[in-house]
Design an enzyme around this catalytic site. Structure first.
Site, short mmCIF file in Angstrom:
data_model
loop_
_atom_site.label_atom_id
_atom_site.label_comp_id
_atom_site.label_asym_id
_atom_site.label_seq_id
_atom_site.Cartn_x
_atom_site.Cartn_y
_atom_site.Cartn_z
N LYS A 57 -17.86 141.08 84.59
CA LYS A 57 -17.42 139.96 84.84
C LYS A 57 -16.10 140.14 84.59
O LYS A 57 -15.69 138.77 84.30
CB LYS A 57 -18.62 139.13 83.95
CG LYS A 57 -19.79 139.27 84.13
CD LYS A 57 -20.62 138.15 83.71
CE LYS A 57 -22.02 138.45 83.40
NZ LYS A 57 -22.97 137.68 83.52
N ASP B 272 -30.44 135.63 79.39
CA ASP B 272 -31.21 134.29 80.04
C ASP B 272 -32.12 134.02 80.10
O ASP B 272 -32.74 132.82 80.27
CB ASP B 272 -29.72 133.40 80.90
CG ASP B 272 -29.88 134.69 82.06
OD1 ASP B 272 -30.46 135.90 81.90
OD2 ASP B 272 -28.79 134.86 82.87
#
Length: 506
Positions: A195, A230
């Site tokens: 990312k 997550d």
């Protein structure tokens, strides 16, 4: 005079015949071009077919791959990572807890106050903070000092929080959405940055140590209680609200799943002891693959041209990052075979220019002339407004791609239920269709915009779930949408772990 008239009449007739011939020729060519497009659509439909028999093959393949991934490292495309979370929230948690959610170019600081009664979240405060660009390639000290100083400012704004003292530290859950090898419930080694992050000296190092050191440098008496991703946070949040929650699935830009497994089924860690007898497993199911998955030439080419060929095959067929790109590739192929979309525009050649939310809007356009479809084709792909049948064609392409994705996601979910004996068959080693099984209420927490915001995707997923399980079993399986598992779930998980004075996993 008569001869002139006859000559003129003959000339007019010749011209008329020529014009008629041109018109007929154009119609014939147009029909041929349309028939080529219809042929490509039929080919797409056949390649994406997901009859219930094929879906059950995917279910079985998922369960088998899960078993293989638990048996040995590298034994499956599914990594089946241990999370060391052996206790999920019960709803009895009381007090104020924190979470740091670092998952990209932004990070969040979260504070929740829990009231000790299931679903009793008394308050929730969230602060979103962008990561300065230079810190993404700076040093680990600079990055974690920035995060710690932001948390410090967040805490300094608190009012009427008197529960903390020298005897009671603040505790937080740290959601770190980068590839990590988990070493314990509160430690993990960074495998690689993604990312846009590229910080030297961090890969191969323990993540929580760096954060804990930064908290100390900033004068914060805060303990990192859990390190999670997550999906695990979503499972924790789901279990906090409903004790029958056994799995969590994220279907958004990317996709993943986690679930609660028996400790004795995790063969690759023989001797693993947990006080609860179970452990949450992070499947990394985006990397699942099976020959039973209905793959098209568009999928094959997308994968070959991606930065990670032969990786994340399941994710590339079902997640939000890729659905719009598959639709774009189908439209491009049709444009190359026919001119029904007009000249090929530069935008149509740009990979990933058509995001899945636009696919959703076109798919669910209920206006009489599909004006939203026309608007998006013009806006995103520079395709001029054409006949209504062309816009209907685009809606059909969206439907085929989305329906396949949703039905495969449903098969993945049933695969998890089969592995843990919650699909009505008694588990992976049992024969299908046992009638003496008593089905328990089973909840799967689901998070992600593809499920929560795309109504047709959600409907197709539920439809497939009912088909695979059968109505008698499906009525016991509840899919519950959750929100903010990566933040709220991490804080609640920190709360659930804070009552243990020693590690419960050996």
């Amino acid at each position: 005079m008569g001869r002139v008239t006859v000559a003129v009449a003959m000339s007019v007739a010749v011209v008329a015949c020529a014009v008629a011939g041109v018109v007929v020729g154009r119609r014939v060519r147009s029909r041929r071009k349309w028939s080529r497009v219809v042929g490509l659509l039929r080919e797409l439909e056949e390649s994406c077919e997901t009859p219930v028999g094929r879906l059950r093959q995917v279910v079985d393949a998922m369960a088998v791959e899960m078993h293989a991934g638990l048996a040995s490292e590298g034994g499956s495309k599914l990594k089946m990572l241990l999370t060391f979370v052996d206790h999920l929230p019960t709803g009895s948690e009381v007090g104020t807890y924190y979470a740091l959610d670092l998952g990209g170019t932004n990070f969040r600081v979260i504070r929740v106050q829990l009231g000790g009664r299931r679903s009793s979240i008394l308050s929730k405060d969230v602060e979103l903070q962008p990561i300065p660009q230079h810190l993404m390639t700076s040093t680990s000290e600079d990055l974690f000092d920035f995060i710690a100083s932001t948390l410090k400012q967040f805490i300094e704004k608190e009012e009427n929080v008197s529960e903390f003292s020298s005897l009671r530290k603040r505790e937080l859950g740290f959601t770190f959405s980068f590839p990590v090898k988990q070493m314990s419930i509160h430690s993990g080694i960074l495998i690689k940055w993604t990312k846009g992050f590229a910080i030297d000296g961090m890969v191969g190092r323990e993540v929580v140590e760096h954060l804990q050191a930064a908290l100390s440098r900033n004068g914060l008496d805060v303990q990192v209680a859990v390190l999670v991703n997550d999906t695990v946070g979503t499972l924790a949040l789901g279990h906090y609200h409903d004790a029958d929650t056994v799995a969590a699935v994220i279907i958004g830009t990317g996709t993943n799943a986690s679930y609660l497994e028996r400790a004795d089924a995790i063969i690759k860690c023989q001797g693993l002891l947990t006080t609860s007898g179970g452990m949450v497993v992070n499947m990394e199911w985006g990397n699942f693959w099976s020959s039973h998955l209905p793959r098209t030439t568009y999928d094959i080419n997308l994968d070959a041209e991606s930065p990670n060929p032969n990786d994340q095959g399941f994710e590339k067929m079902i997640s939000g990052l890729y659905l719009g790109e598959i639709v774009r590739r189908v439209i491009l192929r049709m444009s190359q075979e026919s001119d029904i979309f007009g000249p090929i525009s530069p935008s149509l050649l740009v990979p990933f220019i058509l995001h899945t939310p636009f696919v959703s809007k076109m798919h669910e356009d209920d206006s009489p002339n599909l004006q939203e479809v026309a608007r998006i084709l013009k806006l995103k792909l520079e395709i001029p407004e054409g006949p209504l049948k062309v816009r209907k064609l685009v809606v059909r392409i969206c439907d085929v791609v989305t329906r396949r994705a949703a039905r495969l996601a449903a098969a993945g979910i049933v695969g998890i239920l089969k592995k843990i004996g919650r699909d009505g068959t008694g588990g992976i080693t049992s024969l299908r269709g046992r009638s003496d099984m008593k089905m328990r209420r089973t909840v799967v927490a689901i998070e992600g915009g593809l499920y929560t915001s795309y109504a047709m995707f959600r409907e197709y997923l539920h439809e497939a779930l009912n088909e695979i399980l059968g109505e008698d079993i499906a009525q016991h399986v509840i899919l519950k949408a959750t929100e903010d598992g990566s933040g709220l779930g991490a804080a609640i998980l920190a709360a659930s772990q804070s009552s243990y004075t020693v590690d419960s996993v050996q």
